[in-house]
Design a protein around this motif. Structure first.
Motif, PDB file in Angstrom:
ATOM      1  N   THR A  40       0.770  -1.206   0.122  1.00 22.14           N
ATOM      2  CA  THR A  40       0.162  -0.109  -0.028  1.00 22.14           C
ATOM      3  C   THR A  40       0.892   1.298   0.069  1.00 22.14           C
ATOM      4  OG1 THR A  40      -1.830  -1.180   1.005  1.00 22.14           O
ATOM      5  CG2 THR A  40      -1.769   1.474   1.291  1.00 22.14           C
ATOM      6  N   VAL A  41       1.618   1.334   0.953  1.00 24.21           N
ATOM      7  CA  VAL A  41       2.938   2.404   1.061  1.00 24.21           C
ATOM      8  C   VAL A  41       3.671   2.557  -0.224  1.00 24.21           C
ATOM      9  CG1 VAL A  41       4.697   3.229   2.032  1.00 24.21           C
ATOM     10  CG2 VAL A  41       3.085   2.469   3.597  1.00 24.21           C
ATOM     11  N   ILE A  42       3.832   1.541  -0.879  1.00 24.97           N
ATOM     12  CA  ILE A  42       4.894   1.426  -2.176  1.00 24.97           C
ATOM     13  C   ILE A  42       4.160   2.151  -3.254  1.00 24.97           C
ATOM     14  CG2 ILE A  42       6.151   0.325  -3.889  1.00 24.97           C
ATOM     15  CD1 ILE A  42       7.443  -1.369  -1.449  1.00 24.97           C
ATOM     16  N   GLN A  43       2.837   1.662  -3.356  1.00 26.62           N
ATOM     17  CA  GLN A  43       1.906   2.064  -4.432  1.00 26.62           C
ATOM     18  C   GLN A  43       1.567   3.530  -4.424  1.00 26.62           C
ATOM     19  OE1 GLN A  43      -1.931   0.029  -4.505  1.00 26.62           O
ATOM     20  NE2 GLN A  43      -2.477   0.954  -6.496  1.00 26.62           N
ATOM     21  N   LEU A  44       1.294   3.913  -3.189  1.00 29.44           N
ATOM     22  CA  LEU A  44       1.028   5.266  -2.793  1.00 29.44           C
ATOM     23  C   LEU A  44       2.065   6.448  -3.276  1.00 29.44           C
ATOM     24  CD1 LEU A  44      -1.001   5.303   0.315  1.00 29.44           C
ATOM     25  CD2 LEU A  44      -1.916   6.129  -2.245  1.00 29.44           C
ATOM     26  N   LEU A  45       3.309   5.972  -2.882  1.00 29.89           N
ATOM     27  CA  LEU A  45       4.625   6.659  -3.390  1.00 29.89           C
ATOM     28  C   LEU A  45       5.014   6.506  -4.796  1.00 29.89           C
ATOM     29  CD1 LEU A  45       6.767   5.563  -0.019  1.00 29.89           C
ATOM     30  CD2 LEU A  45       5.665   7.830  -0.603  1.00 29.89           C
ATOM     31  N   LYS A  46       4.844   5.319  -5.340  1.00 25.53           N
ATOM     32  CA  LYS A  46       5.194   5.272  -6.879  1.00 25.53           C
ATOM     33  C   LYS A  46       4.256   5.992  -7.790  1.00 25.53           C
ATOM     34  CE  LYS A  46       8.169   1.446  -6.873  1.00 25.53           C
ATOM     35  NZ  LYS A  46       8.537   0.248  -7.669  1.00 25.53           N
ATOM     36  N   THR A  47       2.775   6.066  -7.239  1.00 24.53           N
ATOM     37  CA  THR A  47       1.807   6.743  -8.005  1.00 24.53           C
ATOM     38  C   THR A  47       2.118   8.248  -7.997  1.00 24.53           C
ATOM     39  OG1 THR A  47       0.237   4.760  -7.582  1.00 24.53           O
ATOM     40  CG2 THR A  47      -0.543   7.329  -8.205  1.00 24.53           C
ATOM     41  N   ASN A  48       2.849   8.614  -7.098  1.00 20.72           N
ATOM     42  CA  ASN A  48       3.069  10.070  -6.919  1.00 20.72           C
ATOM     43  C   ASN A  48       4.682  10.471  -7.543  1.00 20.72           C
ATOM     44  OD1 ASN A  48       1.044  11.692  -5.789  1.00 20.72           O
ATOM     45  ND2 ASN A  48       0.852   9.686  -4.891  1.00 20.72           N
ATOM     46  N   THR A 109      -2.958  -0.460   8.224  1.00 23.47           N
ATOM     47  CA  THR A 109      -3.097   0.121   6.762  1.00 23.47           C
ATOM     48  C   THR A 109      -3.587   1.365   6.521  1.00 23.47           C
ATOM     49  OG1 THR A 109      -2.864  -2.173   6.101  1.00 23.47           O
ATOM     50  CG2 THR A 109      -3.316  -0.686   4.173  1.00 23.47           C
ATOM     51  N   ALA A 110      -4.859   1.769   7.116  1.00 26.06           N
ATOM     52  CA  ALA A 110      -5.708   2.887   6.789  1.00 26.06           C
ATOM     53  C   ALA A 110      -4.831   4.040   7.557  1.00 26.06           C
ATOM     54  CB  ALA A 110      -6.867   2.858   7.539  1.00 26.06           C
ATOM     55  N   THR A 111      -4.172   3.749   8.517  1.00 27.37           N
ATOM     56  CA  THR A 111      -3.408   4.903   9.135  1.00 27.37           C
ATOM     57  C   THR A 111      -2.157   5.387   8.313  1.00 27.37           C
ATOM     58  OG1 THR A 111      -4.088   4.387  11.331  1.00 27.37           O
ATOM     59  CG2 THR A 111      -2.099   5.760  11.124  1.00 27.37           C
ATOM     60  N   LEU A 112      -1.563   3.988   7.866  1.00 27.06           N
ATOM     61  CA  LEU A 112      -0.258   4.361   6.687  1.00 27.06           C
ATOM     62  C   LEU A 112      -0.632   5.299   5.371  1.00 27.06           C
ATOM     63  CD1 LEU A 112       1.293   0.875   7.424  1.00 27.06           C
ATOM     64  CD2 LEU A 112       2.216   3.196   7.980  1.00 27.06           C
ATOM     65  N   ALA A 113      -1.800   4.971   4.988  1.00 22.49           N
ATOM     66  CA  ALA A 113      -2.537   5.349   3.859  1.00 22.49           C
ATOM     67  C   ALA A 113      -2.637   6.890   4.078  1.00 22.49           C
ATOM     68  CB  ALA A 113      -3.465   4.775   3.237  1.00 22.49           C
ATOM     69  N   SER A 114      -3.211   6.989   5.232  1.00 25.05           N
ATOM     70  CA  SER A 114      -3.367   8.709   5.430  1.00 25.05           C
ATOM     71  C   SER A 114      -2.146   9.288   5.974  1.00 25.05           C
ATOM     72  CB  SER A 114      -4.330   8.628   6.914  1.00 25.05           C
ATOM     73  OG  SER A 114      -4.635   9.966   7.395  1.00 25.05           O
ATOM     74  N   GLY A 115      -1.214   8.685   6.389  1.00 22.13           N
ATOM     75  CA  GLY A 115       0.152   9.390   6.702  1.00 22.13           C
ATOM     76  C   GLY A 115       0.780   9.653   5.476  1.00 22.13           C
ATOM     77  N   ILE A 116       0.886   8.629   4.369  1.00 22.22           N
ATOM     78  CA  ILE A 116       1.313   8.840   3.462  1.00 22.22           C
ATOM     79  C   ILE A 116       0.705   9.654   2.451  1.00 22.22           C
ATOM     80  CG2 ILE A 116       2.104   7.503   0.907  1.00 22.22           C
ATOM     81  CD1 ILE A 116       3.672   6.779   3.631  1.00 22.22           C
ATOM     82  N   ASN A 117      -0.434   9.896   2.271  1.00 25.38           N
ATOM     83  CA  ASN A 117      -1.002  10.915   1.613  1.00 25.38           C
ATOM     84  C   ASN A 117      -0.495  12.538   2.326  1.00 25.38           C
ATOM     85  OD1 ASN A 117      -2.352   9.640  -0.434  1.00 25.38           O
ATOM     86  ND2 ASN A 117      -4.080   8.849   0.883  1.00 25.38           N
ATOM     87  N   GLN A 118      -0.756  12.385   3.529  1.00 26.29           N
ATOM     88  CA  GLN A 118      -0.324  13.577   4.208  1.00 26.29           C
ATOM     89  C   GLN A 118       1.234  14.142   3.788  1.00 26.29           C
ATOM     90  OE1 GLN A 118      -2.250  12.161   8.055  1.00 26.29           O
ATOM     91  NE2 GLN A 118      -1.997  14.291   8.606  1.00 26.29           N
ATOM     92  N   LEU A 119       2.137  13.149   3.950  1.00 31.08           N
ATOM     93  CA  LEU A 119       3.413  13.549   3.532  1.00 31.08           C
ATOM     94  C   LEU A 119       3.544  13.757   1.963  1.00 31.08           C
ATOM     95  CD1 LEU A 119       6.650  11.203   4.315  1.00 31.08           C
ATOM     96  CD2 LEU A 119       5.776  11.471   1.833  1.00 31.08           C
ATOM     97  N   ILE A 120       2.526  13.173   1.020  1.00 32.11           N
ATOM     98  CA  ILE A 120       2.859  13.386  -0.596  1.00 32.11           C
ATOM     99  C   ILE A 120       2.243  15.005  -0.512  1.00 32.11           C
ATOM    100  CG2 ILE A 120       1.712  13.064  -2.529  1.00 32.11           C
ATOM    101  CD1 ILE A 120       1.505  10.039  -1.872  1.00 32.11           C
ATOM    102  N   THR A 121       1.141  15.467   0.074  1.00 30.08           N
ATOM    103  CA  THR A 121       0.854  16.703   0.205  1.00 30.08           C
ATOM    104  C   THR A 121       1.686  17.609   0.520  1.00 30.08           C
ATOM    105  OG1 THR A 121      -1.643  15.795   0.321  1.00 30.08           O
ATOM    106  CG2 THR A 121      -1.172  18.135   0.770  1.00 30.08           C
ATOM    107  N   TYR A 122       2.337  17.300   1.708  1.00 26.10           N
ATOM    108  CA  TYR A 122       3.391  18.167   2.363  1.00 26.10           C
ATOM    109  C   TYR A 122       4.826  18.421   1.169  1.00 26.10           C
ATOM    110  CZ  TYR A 122       5.984  20.497   5.923  1.00 26.10           C
ATOM    111  OH  TYR A 122       6.515  21.664   6.538  1.00 26.10           O
TER     112      TYR A 122
END
Length: 128
Positions: A40-48, A109-122
């Motif tokens: 989940t984390v890798i997919q979110l990061l690579k998508t960005n 997983t939900a907390t990680l996805a939220s944190g990764i999305n916040q990191l990406i936005t930041y």
């Protein structure tokens, strides 16, 4: 000078041995949980379009920071203070870690996805 030698209490060692020998399904479930979190984390990061390690056998992911960020410690502190996301700057592990962040996969997983999305936005609005 005095030397001290110690080890893990015998009962804990016995319990660990029992778990390793008998809790096969539970260990598989735990491996699957961490694999899902990692993916989940890798997919979110690579998508960005972020560079991330595809590590195995660990509950950490290493993110390479964009080149515009020259100080991983300052970024990690700013991320914590402003976006409330905690990561470890790679330089905490030596010079080879400079420019990376270590992301732990111990949250759900939900907390990680939220944190990764916040990191990406930041990351998108961060300026040194």
């Amino acid at each position: 000078m005095q030397n001290s030698v110690g080890g893990t209490f015998g009962v804990v060692q016995d319990a660990s041995q029992y778990a390793l020998e008998t809790q096969i399904e539970e260990r598989k479930q735990l491996r699957d949980t961490y694999l899902d979190r990692r993916n989940t984390v890798i997919q979110l990061l690579k998508t960005n379009q972020l560079s991330v390690s595809q590590s195995s056998g660990t509950f950490f992911v290493w993110l390479k920071l964009p080149e515009k960020i020259t100080d991983d410690r300052r970024f990690a502190k700013s991320l914590l203070n402003n976006a409330h996301v905690a990561v470890v700057p790679g330089s905490a592990f030596g010079d080879a870690g400079q420019g990376y962040l270590r992301i732990s996969l111990v949250a759900d997983t939900a907390t990680l996805a939220s944190g990764i999305n916040q990191l990406i936005t930041y990351l998108k609005q961060y300026r040194e």
